[in-house]
Write a protein that holds these residues in place. Structure first.
Motif, PDB file in Angstrom:
ATOM      1  N   GLN A 263      46.186  45.306  41.631  1.00 21.45           N
ATOM      2  CA  GLN A 263      46.883  46.275  40.788  1.00 21.45           C
ATOM      3  C   GLN A 263      47.073  45.729  39.380  1.00 21.45           C
ATOM      4  OE1 GLN A 263      50.341  46.902  43.238  1.00 21.45           O
ATOM      5  NE2 GLN A 263      49.487  48.745  44.170  1.00 21.45           N
ATOM      6  N   GLU A 264      47.357  44.446  39.266  1.00 19.85           N
ATOM      7  CA  GLU A 264      47.606  43.828  37.964  1.00 19.85           C
ATOM      8  C   GLU A 264      46.319  43.490  37.224  1.00 19.85           C
ATOM      9  OE1 GLU A 264      50.206  40.470  38.449  1.00 19.85           O
ATOM     10  OE2 GLU A 264      51.796  41.702  39.310  1.00 19.85           O
ATOM     11  N   LYS A 265      45.268  43.181  37.954  1.00 15.96           N
ATOM     12  CA  LYS A 265      44.022  42.714  37.330  1.00 15.96           C
ATOM     13  C   LYS A 265      42.849  43.444  37.949  1.00 15.96           C
ATOM     14  CE  LYS A 265      45.815  38.219  36.076  1.00 15.96           C
ATOM     15  NZ  LYS A 265      45.664  38.129  34.649  1.00 15.96           N
ATOM     16  N   GLN A 266      42.594  44.620  37.440  1.00 17.72           N
ATOM     17  CA  GLN A 266      41.456  45.387  37.954  1.00 17.72           C
ATOM     18  C   GLN A 266      40.172  44.876  37.327  1.00 17.72           C
ATOM     19  OE1 GLN A 266      41.854  49.586  37.966  1.00 17.72           O
ATOM     20  NE2 GLN A 266      43.578  49.521  39.363  1.00 17.72           N
ATOM     21  N   GLY A 267      39.119  44.862  38.130  1.00 23.70           N
ATOM     22  CA  GLY A 267      37.833  44.396  37.645  1.00 23.70           C
ATOM     23  C   GLY A 267      36.941  44.001  38.796  1.00 23.70           C
ATOM     24  N   SER A 268      35.932  43.206  38.476  1.00 22.43           N
ATOM     25  CA  SER A 268      35.021  42.735  39.511  1.00 22.43           C
ATOM     26  C   SER A 268      35.510  41.375  40.023  1.00 22.43           C
ATOM     27  CB  SER A 268      33.597  42.628  38.956  1.00 22.43           C
ATOM     28  OG  SER A 268      33.563  41.764  37.829  1.00 22.43           O
ATOM     29  N   TYR A 269      35.301  41.164  41.321  1.00 19.10           N
ATOM     30  CA  TYR A 269      35.818  39.974  42.004  1.00 19.10           C
ATOM     31  C   TYR A 269      34.742  39.345  42.873  1.00 19.10           C
ATOM     32  CZ  TYR A 269      40.790  40.896  41.143  1.00 19.10           C
ATOM     33  OH  TYR A 269      42.020  41.072  40.564  1.00 19.10           O
TER      34      TYR A 269
END
Length: 165
Positions: A108-114
């Motif tokens: 929720q705090e750090k959306q992106g690719s993981y």
């Protein structure tokens, strides 16, 4: 459960948590061995406090520390935005949904690719992540790589537009 950024004040605590984490991982890796004082040491531990792109978090239930998470971002991640590098919860708190809650908070705090990775023969960790992906309808790509003589599973995915409840 709360996720709190660890600070230098938490350095000794995090070092102790890492020793327990590495002890647990030693069941799946013959390369992890205790030092002469009987502790498992993370050889790059000091980099956590010296380099940008590494964020340690403490997991707390009420006021009690129950584990930690280490999040990497550039320059440590090259092809993705983030990596959940390490995730540990004390045995007595496992199976209560705290790890899932911590991951959802990060997403929720750090959306992106993981990407995340697990030792292939660590069936508990592999099963946890696969179940998490399935429950949250996360499409991922998986590969196997050899690292320090160990087979490691890597999963890459995106948390963008993912609904986490």
């Amino acid at each position: 459960m709360r996720l709190i950024k660890a600070t230098l004040e938490n350095k000794a605590l995090l070092k102790n948590l890492y020793s327990f984490y590495l002890h647990d991982l030693s069941a799946y890796s013959s390369s992890l061995k205790p030092n002469s004082e009987g502790e498992f040491e993370f050889d790059s531990f000091e980099k956590i406090w010296e380099r940008d792109g590494i964020t340690p978090y403490l997991l707390k239930q009420n006021q009690e520390v129950i584990g930690f998470c280490l999040l990497l971002e550039p320059p440590f991640t090259k092809k993705v935005d983030y990596c959940i590098n390490d995730l540990f919860i004390y045995n007595q708190f496992r199976g209560r949904g705290y790890a899932e809650e911590a991951i959802k908070t990060i997403f929720q705090e750090k959306q992106g690719s993981y990407y995340v990775c697990q030792l292939k023969n660590n069936k508990r960790a592999v099963g946890f992540w696969k179940k998490f992906y399935e429950q949250h309808h996360i499409a991922y790509e998986e590969s196997i790589e050899l690292e320090d003589g160990e087979e490691v599973l890597y999963q890459t995915f995106s948390s963008k537009n993912m609904i986490v409840r």
